[in-house]
Design a protein around this motif. Structure first.
Motif, PDB file in Angstrom:
ATOM      1  N   UNK A  73       0.839  -1.196   0.000  1.00 31.32           N
ATOM      2  CA  UNK A  73       0.000   0.000   0.000  1.00 31.32           C
ATOM      3  C   UNK A  73       0.876   1.249   0.000  1.00 31.32           C
ATOM      4  N   UNK A  74       0.307   2.350  -0.484  1.00 31.69           N
ATOM      5  CA  UNK A  74       0.999   3.647  -0.451  1.00 31.69           C
ATOM      6  C   UNK A  74       0.240   4.578   0.493  1.00 31.69           C
ATOM      7  N   UNK A  75       0.974   5.377   1.265  1.00 31.85           N
ATOM      8  CA  UNK A  75       0.315   6.265   2.226  1.00 31.85           C
ATOM      9  C   UNK A  75       1.068   7.582   2.353  1.00 31.85           C
ATOM     10  N   UNK A  86       5.030  12.696   1.317  1.00 33.51           N
ATOM     11  CA  UNK A  86       3.761  12.571   0.597  1.00 33.51           C
ATOM     12  C   UNK A  86       3.413  11.132   0.209  1.00 33.51           C
ATOM     13  N   UNK A  87       4.448  10.265   0.170  1.00 32.00           N
ATOM     14  CA  UNK A  87       4.176   8.898  -0.290  1.00 32.00           C
ATOM     15  C   UNK A  87       5.230   7.950   0.274  1.00 32.00           C
ATOM     16  N   UNK A  88       4.794   7.025   1.105  1.00 34.06           N
ATOM     17  CA  UNK A  88       5.675   5.963   1.583  1.00 34.06           C
ATOM     18  C   UNK A  88       5.008   4.621   1.303  1.00 34.06           C
ATOM     19  N   UNK A  89       5.853   3.604   1.162  1.00 36.91           N
ATOM     20  CA  UNK A  89       5.323   2.255   0.881  1.00 36.91           C
ATOM     21  C   UNK A  89       5.184   1.482   2.185  1.00 36.91           C
ATOM     22  N   UNK A  90       4.043   0.814   2.316  1.00 31.88           N
ATOM     23  CA  UNK A  90       3.786  -0.030   3.484  1.00 31.88           C
ATOM     24  C   UNK A  90       3.509  -1.438   2.981  1.00 31.88           C
ATOM     25  N   UNK A 110       9.789   5.568  11.395  1.00 28.94           N
ATOM     26  CA  UNK A 110       8.522   6.142  11.855  1.00 28.94           C
ATOM     27  C   UNK A 110       8.455   5.956  13.365  1.00 28.94           C
ATOM     28  N   UNK A 111       7.639   6.776  14.013  1.00 27.36           N
ATOM     29  CA  UNK A 111       7.543   6.741  15.474  1.00 27.36           C
ATOM     30  C   UNK A 111       6.135   6.357  15.889  1.00 27.36           C
ATOM     31  N   UNK A 112       6.039   5.828  17.100  1.00 26.01           N
ATOM     32  CA  UNK A 112       4.727   5.533  17.666  1.00 26.01           C
ATOM     33  C   UNK A 112       3.903   6.817  17.697  1.00 26.01           C
ATOM     34  N   UNK A 113       2.673   6.729  17.219  1.00 20.74           N
ATOM     35  CA  UNK A 113       1.794   7.904  17.146  1.00 20.74           C
ATOM     36  C   UNK A 113       1.719   8.505  15.758  1.00 20.74           C
ATOM     37  N   UNK A 114       2.677   8.165  14.865  1.00 26.39           N
ATOM     38  CA  UNK A 114       2.610   8.656  13.481  1.00 26.39           C
ATOM     39  C   UNK A 114       1.376   8.100  12.790  1.00 26.39           C
ATOM     40  N   UNK A 115       0.881   8.867  11.825  1.00 20.34           N
ATOM     41  CA  UNK A 115      -0.325   8.482  11.080  1.00 20.34           C
ATOM     42  C   UNK A 115       0.049   8.178   9.631  1.00 20.34           C
ATOM     43  N   UNK A 116      -0.520   7.108   9.106  1.00 16.82           N
ATOM     44  CA  UNK A 116      -0.387   6.748   7.688  1.00 16.82           C
ATOM     45  C   UNK A 116      -1.755   6.931   7.047  1.00 16.82           C
ATOM     46  N   UNK A 117      -1.830   7.869   6.105  1.00 11.70           N
ATOM     47  CA  UNK A 117      -3.120   8.192   5.455  1.00 11.70           C
ATOM     48  C   UNK A 117      -3.149   7.523   4.081  1.00 11.70           C
ATOM     49  N   UNK A 118      -3.943   6.443   3.943  1.00  9.20           N
ATOM     50  CA  UNK A 118      -3.995   5.671   2.699  1.00  9.20           C
ATOM     51  C   UNK A 118      -4.966   6.281   1.698  1.00  9.20           C
ATOM     52  N   UNK A 119      -6.065   6.818   2.195  1.00  5.90           N
ATOM     53  CA  UNK A 119      -7.117   7.402   1.345  1.00  5.90           C
ATOM     54  C   UNK A 119      -8.006   8.231   2.272  1.00  5.90           C
ATOM     55  N   UNK A 138       0.554  -1.511  13.420  1.00  2.00           N
ATOM     56  CA  UNK A 138      -0.312  -0.392  13.033  1.00  2.00           C
ATOM     57  C   UNK A 138      -1.772  -0.779  13.284  1.00  2.00           C
ATOM     58  N   UNK A 139      -2.567   0.250  13.655  1.00  2.00           N
ATOM     59  CA  UNK A 139      -3.996   0.022  13.870  1.00  2.00           C
ATOM     60  C   UNK A 139      -4.774   0.850  12.846  1.00  2.00           C
ATOM     61  N   UNK A 140      -5.579   0.168  12.042  1.00  2.00           N
ATOM     62  CA  UNK A 140      -6.374   0.828  11.007  1.00  2.00           C
ATOM     63  C   UNK A 140      -7.650   1.439  11.593  1.00  2.00           C
TER      64      UNK A 140
END
Length: 343
Positions: A73-75, A86-90, A110-119, A138-140
């Motif tokens: 996924x990209x986020x 703007x874009x990292x691979x997960x 990445x650090x605890x608390x960071x957010x990954x925004x997929x969409x 990670x928790x979705x």
């Protein structure tokens, strides 16, 4: 941790199958098949659609019906609402709950608390790290079927360097896959067609299905080698399937596992007397197989821990001789390659 003494050999690059058989003009069940006798090491060369010729009525073939998910996924990466990239691979590695996964985040730490925004509909928070591993927890913001639906819409299948171009997700599925959860295709079942399955049934060969959801096997760093004991995988076997296994063994017929995933699940169930759960079982030449009499598998790369498992079925000497012959004969390796029956 168990020390792994995996078999090493030279595999020419041209034997890495980069295209699905269908893109090479073959039906999926028309790939080649090398047949090994467990006892004598005798080698025969055939094609996979002749599998029924090597099995007897009453034998039981067990397949993994886990379905491959598009786990790359990209986020957008955010920290305290501030965009970091703007874009990292997960790469999803393994499921830990309805909304929780372990994942490989291909970015600066990445650090605890960071957010990954997929969409707009889906994001995830980094909630922890795995000890001695680059994987993060990670928790979705979605769970269950809703989460899978978005992952299927956004993701791409995991693809390693020998696959030169992207192939659609359908090429990474078995024809009977039904339970989503595998990060990498349970590839030993790929060569089966419905026609071949029906042919086996007509001969009186029994078929049963289990699930084992495969985890991410490669962490994009050659220095980070996961042992099977680092690789927890979720499995489930029905009571009915286990009853069939017991009946088959009692009648003197063979239980044939389709893939190392099936061996791992069956032998875990036999060892722990638990039909579902998590397995990190490591099987090698010293492991006494309790259930599995034979295996249908692909051809495994040098030093792969899967080769250690194969040495529980056949001596390392016979296995290396067979692999030398397969290389000489131009067999193809990996998930789109040829097959190996050890019985």
């Amino acid at each position: 941790m168990t020390a792994i003494k995996a078999l090493d050999f030279y595999l020419p690059d041209e034997l890495n199958a980069s295209h699905p058989p269908e893109k090479r003009g073959l039906r999926r069940d028309h790939v080649r098949m090398m047949v090994l006798d467990r006892t004598t090491g005798e080698i025969k060369h055939d094609h996979f659609f002749h599998l029924a010729d090597y099995l007897k009525p009453g034998d039981l073939v067990i397949l993994n019906n886990s379905r491959t998910i598009p786990a790359v996924l990209q986020a957008k990466w955010l920290r305290n609402t501030v965009p970091i990239a703007p874009k990292v691979e997960i790469r999803l590695a393994r499921r830990r709950g309805e909304d929780m996964w372990e994942a490989l985040i291909v970015a600066n730490p990445v650090k605890t608390g960071d957010i990954l925004q997929f969409s707009p509909e889906l994001s995830a928070m980094v909630i922890g790290e795995k000890e001695n591993s680059p994987l993060k927890q990670i928790r979705f913001t979605k769970k269950g079927t809703d989460l899978y639906n978005i992952i299927y819409a956004l993701g791409e299948p995991v693809r390693y360097e020998y696959i030169e171009q992207p192939w659609e997700l359908d090429y990474y599925q078995t024809v009977f896959a039904s339970h989503p959860g595998s990060v990498e295709m349970p590839s030993a079942g790929r060569a089966f067609s419905w026609e071949l399955l029906f042919k086996l049934k007509r001969k009186g060969i029994q078929l049963e299905f289990i699930q084992l959801h495969t985890g991410l096997s490669y962490l994009l760093d050659d220095s980070l080698v996961q042992t099977p004991e680092d690789n927890d995988e979720e499995y489930q076997i029905s009571e009915r399937t286990m009853e069939k296994i017991i009946q088959t063994k009692a009648s003197g017929k063979k239980v044939i596992a389709v893939g190392t995933t099936v061996v791992r699940a069956l032998e875990t169930a036999a060892r722990n007397e638990v039909l579902s759960g998590i397995t990190n079982l490591y099987i090698n030449q010293h492991y006494p197989l309790k259930i599995t009499d034979g295996i249908i598998t692909g051809l495994h790369e040098p030093k792969a821990s899967h080769l250690d498992m194969l040495s529980a079925f056949i001596s390392e000497r016979h296995l290396l001789k067979a692999y030398d012959e397969a290389i000489e004969a131009g067999y193809l390796w990996h998930e789109f390659g040829d097959m190996n029956l050890i019985i």
